[in-house]
Write a protein that holds these residues in place. Structure first.
Motif, PDB file in Angstrom:
ATOM      1  N   MET A  77       0.840  -1.207   0.000  1.00 41.53           N
ATOM      2  CA  MET A  77       0.000   0.000   0.000  1.00 41.53           C
ATOM      3  C   MET A  77       0.867   1.245   0.000  1.00 41.53           C
ATOM      4  N   ARG A  78       1.904   1.208   0.885  1.00 40.63           N
ATOM      5  CA  ARG A  78       2.798   2.352   0.990  1.00 40.63           C
ATOM      6  C   ARG A  78       3.529   2.557  -0.351  1.00 40.63           C
ATOM      7  N   LEU A  79       3.904   1.407  -0.910  1.00 43.27           N
ATOM      8  CA  LEU A  79       4.603   1.462  -2.191  1.00 43.27           C
ATOM      9  C   LEU A  79       3.737   2.123  -3.252  1.00 43.27           C
ATOM     10  N   LEU A  80       2.478   1.712  -3.299  1.00 35.52           N
ATOM     11  CA  LEU A  80       1.579   2.262  -4.315  1.00 35.52           C
ATOM     12  C   LEU A  80       1.389   3.767  -4.098  1.00 35.52           C
ATOM     13  N   ARG A  81       1.262   4.150  -2.811  1.00 37.70           N
ATOM     14  CA  ARG A  81       1.040   5.563  -2.521  1.00 37.70           C
ATOM     15  C   ARG A  81       2.258   6.392  -2.945  1.00 37.70           C
ATOM     16  N   GLN A  82       3.456   5.870  -2.600  1.00 35.52           N
ATOM     17  CA  GLN A  82       4.681   6.586  -2.986  1.00 35.52           C
ATOM     18  C   GLN A  82       4.796   6.672  -4.501  1.00 35.52           C
ATOM     19  N   THR A  83       4.507   5.537  -5.149  1.00 42.44           N
ATOM     20  CA  THR A  83       4.571   5.535  -6.610  1.00 42.44           C
ATOM     21  C   THR A  83       3.629   6.591  -7.179  1.00 42.44           C
ATOM     22  N   TRP A  84       2.414   6.618  -6.630  1.00 45.79           N
ATOM     23  CA  TRP A  84       1.418   7.561  -7.128  1.00 45.79           C
ATOM     24  C   TRP A  84       1.904   8.997  -6.918  1.00 45.79           C
ATOM     25  N   LEU A  85       2.489   9.240  -5.733  1.00 47.85           N
ATOM     26  CA  LEU A  85       2.965  10.607  -5.446  1.00 47.85           C
ATOM     27  C   LEU A  85       4.059  11.019  -6.435  1.00 47.85           C
ATOM     28  N   LEU A  86       5.022  10.129  -6.620  1.00 46.29           N
ATOM     29  CA  LEU A  86       6.134  10.450  -7.525  1.00 46.29           C
ATOM     30  C   LEU A  86       5.631  10.636  -8.950  1.00 46.29           C
ATOM     31  N   THR A  87       4.734   9.733  -9.376  1.00 45.60           N
ATOM     32  CA  THR A  87       4.204   9.835 -10.734  1.00 45.60           C
ATOM     33  C   THR A  87       3.458  11.151 -10.913  1.00 45.60           C
ATOM     34  N   ARG A  88       2.636  11.482  -9.898  1.00 47.84           N
ATOM     35  CA  ARG A  88       1.844  12.710 -10.018  1.00 47.84           C
ATOM     36  C   ARG A  88       2.764  13.920 -10.113  1.00 47.84           C
ATOM     37  N   ASN A  89       3.813  13.860  -9.310  1.00 46.42           N
ATOM     38  CA  ASN A  89       4.783  14.959  -9.328  1.00 46.42           C
ATOM     39  C   ASN A  89       5.405  15.122 -10.714  1.00 46.42           C
ATOM     40  N   ASP A  90       5.851  13.979 -11.279  1.00 45.31           N
ATOM     41  CA  ASP A  90       6.473  14.019 -12.605  1.00 45.31           C
ATOM     42  C   ASP A  90       5.477  14.498 -13.649  1.00 45.31           C
ATOM     43  N   LEU A  91       4.267  13.970 -13.575  1.00 46.55           N
ATOM     44  CA  LEU A  91       3.267  14.333 -14.588  1.00 46.55           C
ATOM     45  C   LEU A  91       2.899  15.797 -14.458  1.00 46.55           C
ATOM     46  N   ARG A  92       2.865  16.300 -13.226  1.00 48.09           N
ATOM     47  CA  ARG A  92       2.520  17.712 -13.049  1.00 48.09           C
ATOM     48  C   ARG A  92       3.590  18.593 -13.687  1.00 48.09           C
ATOM     49  N   GLN A  93       4.853  18.234 -13.431  1.00 46.63           N
ATOM     50  CA  GLN A  93       5.935  18.999 -14.069  1.00 46.63           C
ATOM     51  C   GLN A  93       5.852  18.896 -15.580  1.00 46.63           C
ATOM     52  N   GLU A  94       5.496  17.698 -16.040  1.00 47.50           N
ATOM     53  CA  GLU A  94       5.374  17.482 -17.483  1.00 47.50           C
ATOM     54  C   GLU A  94       4.240  18.348 -18.032  1.00 47.50           C
ATOM     55  N   ALA A  95       3.135  18.396 -17.294  1.00 47.14           N
ATOM     56  CA  ALA A  95       1.988  19.165 -17.761  1.00 47.14           C
ATOM     57  C   ALA A  95       2.337  20.649 -17.850  1.00 47.14           C
ATOM     58  N   ARG A  96       3.274  21.080 -17.015  1.00 50.89           N
ATOM     59  CA  ARG A  96       3.641  22.492 -17.036  1.00 50.89           C
ATOM     60  C   ARG A  96       4.406  22.830 -18.321  1.00 50.89           C
ATOM     61  N   ARG A  97       5.295  21.919 -18.730  1.00 56.36           N
ATOM     62  CA  ARG A  97       6.136  22.262 -19.878  1.00 56.36           C
ATOM     63  C   ARG A  97       5.796  21.477 -21.145  1.00 56.36           C
ATOM     64  N   LEU A  98       5.193  20.304 -20.943  1.00 57.23           N
ATOM     65  CA  LEU A  98       4.805  19.449 -22.079  1.00 57.23           C
ATOM     66  C   LEU A  98       5.974  19.083 -22.982  1.00 57.23           C
ATOM     67  N   GLU A  99       7.177  19.069 -22.388  1.00 53.92           N
ATOM     68  CA  GLU A  99       8.348  18.856 -23.231  1.00 53.92           C
ATOM     69  C   GLU A  99       8.371  17.454 -23.833  1.00 53.92           C
ATOM     70  N   LEU A 100       8.238  16.437 -22.948  1.00 51.66           N
ATOM     71  CA  LEU A 100       8.327  15.057 -23.428  1.00 51.66           C
ATOM     72  C   LEU A 100       7.212  14.749 -24.410  1.00 51.66           C
ATOM     73  N   VAL A 101       5.988  15.101 -24.031  1.00 51.28           N
ATOM     74  CA  VAL A 101       4.838  14.719 -24.846  1.00 51.28           C
ATOM     75  C   VAL A 101       4.883  15.401 -26.195  1.00 51.28           C
ATOM     76  N   LEU A 102       5.232  16.678 -26.185  1.00 53.34           N
ATOM     77  CA  LEU A 102       5.226  17.405 -27.463  1.00 53.34           C
ATOM     78  C   LEU A 102       6.321  16.898 -28.387  1.00 53.34           C
ATOM     79  N   THR A 103       7.552  16.742 -27.848  1.00 50.35           N
ATOM     80  CA  THR A 103       8.626  16.278 -28.741  1.00 50.35           C
ATOM     81  C   THR A 103       8.337  14.879 -29.249  1.00 50.35           C
TER      82      THR A 103
END
Lengths: 254, 98, 227
Positions: free
Chosen positions: A1-27
């Protein structure tokens, strides 16, 4: 459970940064478009029967190219701001780091396939059969991309450094991901043909994904520690270069 | 002979058999069993086939064995060269320690 | 201990002429494939050696990661090189044999393709070891482990991929005398490859020790007077 929560937090963090710049998705998305157009130019003259045989190859080659491009960039943010060492020091499970990067890669790859498959359908009439079974198509793309990303994330952690060693990532990536790509290729072929064993192949890919993620999670820590603590263990990493320098110093100057 | 479907020249067969029949009927000669030109030609073709096959097999085998042994010889030579370099390195280190 | 690999090399050198004599003079010629089948006696053992050292390389890499052992690292490098070497042998003799018997060098047979993929993985291993960024030996070790795990997966994947392509004839059952000859050749090649791996592993350990000695010699007395 803890693992899933941490994974979710890290993923959300990365995706949020990605959403700000859209660098990976756009390229990556633009690269997908470029590749599709190039496929269209290269294979324009194929007739319907041959097209149907060539389309699985196009789909997975494109995923392989886009994947290599994405994977070289996935760990860049950590490297540039040097947060990888901080992340390793933080009370976060290493597995969570692996799974979150895997999730980010998967999201990028699936975004690209959402461009790729309709694009191919537009340019190659034979691939419009894809639309007949959207569920199988989605499952296929998710499973195939997942297997590819599972292998890729593992080695991208260690190899996708900024100093031009990216070639090595491709050198590793393509031989190691060939099995999962071959399975995906066969499944795509069967999807296009309406083969009855399609779902059996898809479940085989799912089993393979489980194995690949398991091995990736198991090996991730060693690879990551190798990449992050570059100057710690008894036999320091650049022992050979230091020894070479020592040899050069001891030889008489000439 | 029919079970061996080798390509044999079709059109000269008929006239030659006629000629052969004429020959065997010449006075003072005896007919030899199994020596008619068609059979001989067939045998020659068969032998040529075998010869080609043996020659091609021979060159393939020579290539294969040559490649295997060359690979191991090259690797051995590399190992030997590396050993020589290491020995020189060790000598340099010992000279430095003195 | 130090002379065991050289003894093995000598034994292999003594056994090779006997092998060749046995292959060409004492073993009957296979009926379907003819004389070209003589390649089999070195091709198949080489393929087995290639697989065996791939697995050894993966296991040694695992030990290297777990124990941080120089010995295991040296063995992994040596086994990786032997895998690539035997793989080259297999991948060259295979098409030569195929050209002689099937009339085409590359049939896309499942075993051919999976051997080629396995070979690519281990070439990548050596490339990463040689040209990787600092501390890439851990990444390389992970790659070797992954490669060893991949062996059966690759084979199965290629097999399922093959189902969409035409099948080709494969070697049928062979008489016992041919198998016996095969095992003699296997013994000779095995001794040769073990000896070479042993020598290479000793060299790799020597190289690590030399590097450490150079650094030690450089930092202790040389620190006072850097040239």
């Amino acid at each position: 459970m803890r693992l899933l929560r941490q994974t979710w937090l890290l993923t959300r963090n990365d995706l949020r940064q990605e959403a700000r710049r859209l660098e990976l998705v756009l390229t990556a998305g633009f690269f997908t478009l470029v590749v599709v157009v190039m496929f269209a130019l290269a294979f324009f003259a194929l007739d319907g029967v041959v097209q149907r045989k060539a389309i699985p190859g196009m789909v997975w080659l494109c995923i392989a190219f886009v994947g290599a491009l994405t994977l070289t960039r996935v760990f860049d943010r950590e490297r540039e701001s040097n947060t990888l060492a901080a992340l390793l020091a933080a009370p976060v499970d290493r597995l969570a780091i692996y799974l979150s990067k895997l999730a980010v890669t998967l999201v990028v790859l699936l975004t690209c396939s959402a461009l790729l498959v309709p694009g191919l359908g537009l340019l190659f009439p034979a691939s419009q059969v894809f639309a007949a079974d959207p569920l199988a198509l989605i499952v296929l793309m998710v499973l195939g991309c997942l297997g590819y990303a599972a292998v890729g994330t593992l080695f991208a952690a260690g190899l996708a450094t900024g100093n031009g060693k990216n070639v090595l990532l491709s050198v590793i990536l393509y031989p190691l991901t060939t099995p999962v790509l071959l399975f995906a290729l066969v499944a795509t072929q069967r999807l296009l043909e309406g083969h009855p064993e399609l779902w059996a192949t898809l479940s085989q890919i799912a089993a393979l994904d489980v194995v690949l993620i398991g091995v990736g999670a198991w090996l991730f820590e060693t690879v990551l520690i190798g990449a992050a603590h570059s100057s710690q263990p008894a036999r320091s990493p650049d022992a050979s270069s230091r020894a070479a320098a020592a040899r050069a110093r001891s030889t008489p100057t000439n | 002979m029919n079970e061996l479907d080798f390509e044999q020249p079709e059109q000269p067969e008929q006239p030659e058999q006629v000629g052969e029949a004429a020959q065997t009927q010449a006075p003072g000669t005896k007919k030899v069993e199994g020596r008619d030109p068609a059979t001989v030609r067939l045998k020659r073709a068969y032998e040529a086939e075998v010869e080609n096959k043996v020659a091609s097999d021979y060159s393939h085998i020579v290539w294969a064995y040559g490649v295997i042994w060359a690979i191991f010889a090259i690797y051995g030579a590399l190992l030997w060269r590396r050993a020589v370099a290491q020995r020189a390195d060790l000598a340099a280190l010992q000279a430095k320690q003195k | 201990m130090k002379y065991i690999p050289y003894a093995l090399l000598l034994a292999a050198a003594a056994l090779f002429p006997y092998c060749v004599q046995r292959v060409f003079l004492h073993t009957p010629i296979e009926a379907e494939m003819g004389t070209a089948q003589k390649i089999f006696y070195f091709h198949v053992p080489l393929a087995w050696i290639c697989m065996l050292f791939a697995v050894i390389c993966g296991v040694a890499a695992g030990v290297q990661l777990r124990r941080r052992s120089d010995k295991a690292e040296a063995l992994a490098v040596a086994a990786g090189e032997m895998t690539v070497l035997a793989g080259v042998g297999v991948l060259i003799t295979g098409p030569i044999w195929g050209d002689a018997t099937w009339g085409t060098p590359w049939t896309g047979d499942a075993r051919q393709v999976s051997t080629a993929l396995l070979w690519l993985v281990f070439v990548a291993y050596l490339l990463v070891r040689e040209y990787g960024p600092p501390n890439s030996e851990r990444i390389a070790a992970a790659l070797a482990i992954f490669g060893a795990i991949d062996v059966p997966i690759i084979y199965y994947a290629v097999k399922i991929w093959k189902t969409t392509h035409p099948q080709t004839g494969v070697v049928g059952s062979l008489p016992q005398s041919m198998w016996n000859t095969l095992f003699v050749c296997l013994a000779a090649l095995m001794m040769l490859s073990i000896a070479l791996v042993w020598i290479r592993a000793a060299q790799a350990r020597m190289a690590i020790a030399l590097d450490q000695a150079w650094i030690a010699a450089d930092t202790q007395p040389g620190a006072a007077q850097p040239a």
